[in-house]
Design an enzyme around this catalytic site. Structure first.
Site, PDB file in Angstrom:
ATOM      1  N   SER A   1       0.865  -1.183   0.000  1.00 57.51           N
ATOM      2  CA  SER A   1       0.000   0.000   0.000  1.00 57.51           C
ATOM      3  C   SER A   1       0.902   1.232   0.000  1.00 57.51           C
ATOM      4  O   SER A   1       2.082   1.145   0.365  1.00 57.51           O
ATOM      5  CB  SER A   1      -0.846  -0.035   1.277  1.00 57.51           C
ATOM      6  OG  SER A   1      -1.362   1.240   1.566  1.00 57.51           O
TER       7      SER A   1
ATOM      8  N   TYR B   1      -3.117  -1.011  10.263  1.00 57.60           N
ATOM      9  CA  TYR B   1      -3.147  -1.294   8.823  1.00 57.60           C
ATOM     10  C   TYR B   1      -1.802  -0.944   8.184  1.00 57.60           C
ATOM     11  O   TYR B   1      -1.191  -1.765   7.498  1.00 57.60           O
ATOM     12  CB  TYR B   1      -4.270  -0.503   8.143  1.00 57.60           C
ATOM     13  CG  TYR B   1      -4.266  -0.689   6.641  1.00 57.60           C
ATOM     14  CD1 TYR B   1      -4.687  -1.889   6.082  1.00 57.60           C
ATOM     15  CD2 TYR B   1      -3.806   0.312   5.788  1.00 57.60           C
ATOM     16  CE1 TYR B   1      -4.658  -2.081   4.712  1.00 57.60           C
ATOM     17  CE2 TYR B   1      -3.773   0.129   4.416  1.00 57.60           C
ATOM     18  CZ  TYR B   1      -4.207  -1.075   3.883  1.00 57.60           C
ATOM     19  OH  TYR B   1      -4.165  -1.275   2.524  1.00 57.60           O
TER      20      TYR B   1
END
Ligand SMILES: NC(=O)c1ccc[n+]([C@@H]2O[C@H](COP(=O)([O-])OP(=O)(O)OC[C@H]3O[C@@H](n4cnc5c(N)ncnc54)[C@H](OP(=O)(O)O)[C@@H]3O)[C@@H](O)[C@H]2O)c1
Length: 268
Positions: free
Chosen positions: A143, A156
Site C-alpha cells: 500500500s 493497517y
C-alpha cells in the site's frame, strides 16, 4: 497425439481477494491476457466470485475461505493439495484496513487486520510456492501506507509495512527457484476498501474522503502491476503522490512524514 507429443501443462493463477476490487481486476487482467488456463479465486463471498467466474472465459475454481482463520487457510491448502496446480501467478490481494485511533478501534478489527494482512498473506504464499513454476510471478499487495508510520491507521499501515520488507526479502529468497516477487503499493483506489475502512461513527480520526480524491481506478492500477511483475520489478507504486511518499520516506525523518499525514486529518 503422437507418443513424443506431451500434453501442455495448464498454467494456473491463484488470486486471493478475488471477490472485489483489485483482486477481481487481477483475475480479469490475467484471464484477458491469456496468462493462465485456470484461476483459483479465493475470498469469503461465493456469489461475487461466481459472477466473476461467469464473465472470465477461463475455468475458475472458487475457494470460499476466511483467510484470517486457521480453518480458512486449511481449506485453501486442501484445495491446492487436491488440484495440484501449476501456478504461474500468485496474487495476494485479500486484506482490509480500519481507520481510527488505536484505543478506539475494536480488538476484533486490530487482530483481524494482523491475522489477514500479515499472517494470512504469508501463509498463502508459503502454501503456493511448492506449486509455483520457474518463471512464475508473486504479487503481494502492499500500500502507499507502507512508507510512513500512520497514526489513526496504525495497524493497517504497520501490517502493510511488514509486507514491504517481507516481499523484498522474499524476492531474494525465491531467486534460486526462478520465481519473481513484486510488492504492489497503490495509493487510494476506488474499490470496496473504504466501505470497510470507514466505520460509522468515527469521522474524526482519518483523512476526509475529499482529501483521498481523486481515487485511482482499480483496472488501471492492476494493469500497471501486472506489467511491473512481468518485468520482474521489486516494487510498483501507482501514481505521483505514492512515488513522492516513497521518495520523501528516504529523505525525511519520521516526525516530518507523520506531521504531513496528520495535516490531512480532521482531528490530530
Ligand atoms: N483501495 C485502496 O485504496 C487500497 C490501497 C492500497 C492497498 N490496498 C490493498 O489492496 C488489497 C485489495 O483491496 P481492495 O482495495 O481491492 O479492497 P476490496 O474491494 O475491499 O477487496 C478486498 C478483498 O479482500 C477479501 N477479504 C477481506 N477479508 C477477507 C478474509 N477475512 N478472508 C478472505 N478474504 C478476505 C474481500 O473478499 P470477501 O469480503 O468476499 O472475503 C475482497 O475480495 C488489500 O490488501 C488492501 O489492503 C487497497
Amino acid at each position: 497425439m503422437t507418443d513424443n507429443q506431451t500434453k501442455p501443462v495448464k498454467r494456473a493463477a491463484l488470486i486471493t481477494g478475488a471477490s472485489s476490487g483489485m483482486g477481481r481486476e487481477f483475475a480479469r487482467r490475467l484471464a484477458g491476457l491469456g496468462e493462465c488456463d485456470e484461476l483459483f479465486l479465493v475470498a469469503r463471498r461465493r456469489e461475487e466470485m461466481e459472477k466473476l467466474s461467469a464473465e472470465l472465459g477461463v475455468p475458475a475454481r472458487i475457494v470460499c475461505a476466511d483467510l484470517a482463520t486457521e480453518e480458512g487457510l486449511a481449506a485453501l491448502k486442501d484445495a491446492l493439495a487436491e488440484a495440484k496446480p501449476t501456478l504461474s501467478w500468485v496474487i495476494s490481494a485479500a486484506g482490509f484496513g480500519v481507520f481510527g485511533r488505536f484505543d478506539e478501534v475494536s480488538d476484533e478489527d486490530v487482530f483481524k487486520m494482523i491475522d489477514l494482512n500479515v499472517k494470512g498473506a504469508v501463509a498463502v504464499t508459503r502454501m503456493a510456492i511448492p506449486y509455483t513454476v520457474r518463471g512464475g510471478h508473486i504479487v503481494e499487495l502492499g500500500s502507499g501506507s507502507v512508507f510512513c508510520p500512520l497514526p489513526n491507521f496504525n495497524i493497517y499501515a504497520s501490517s502493510k509495512a511488514f509486507i514491504l520488507h517481507y516481499s523484498r526479502a522474499l524476492r531474494e529468497e525465491l531467486k534460486h527457484l526462478g520465481i519473481s516477487c513484486t510488492v504492489f503499493c497503490p495509493g487510494w483506489v476506488d474499490t470496496g476498501f473504504f466501505s470497510v475502512a470507514d466505520k460509522e461513527g468515527d469521522d474524526v480520526h482519518k483523512p476526509p474522503m475529499e482529501k483521498r480524491k481523486p481515487l485511482l481506478k482499480a483496472d488501471r492500477c492492476v494493469r500497471g502491476a501486472v506489467k511491473a511483475a512481468k518485468r520482474g520489478r521489486a516494487l510498483y507504486t501507482t501514481n505521483w503522490y505514492t512515488k513522492l511518499e516513497h521518495l520523501l520516506s528516504k529523505l525525511l525523518p519520521a516526525p516530518f512524514l507523520i506531521a504531513g499525514w496528520k495535516s490531512m486529518q480532521n482531528k490530530k
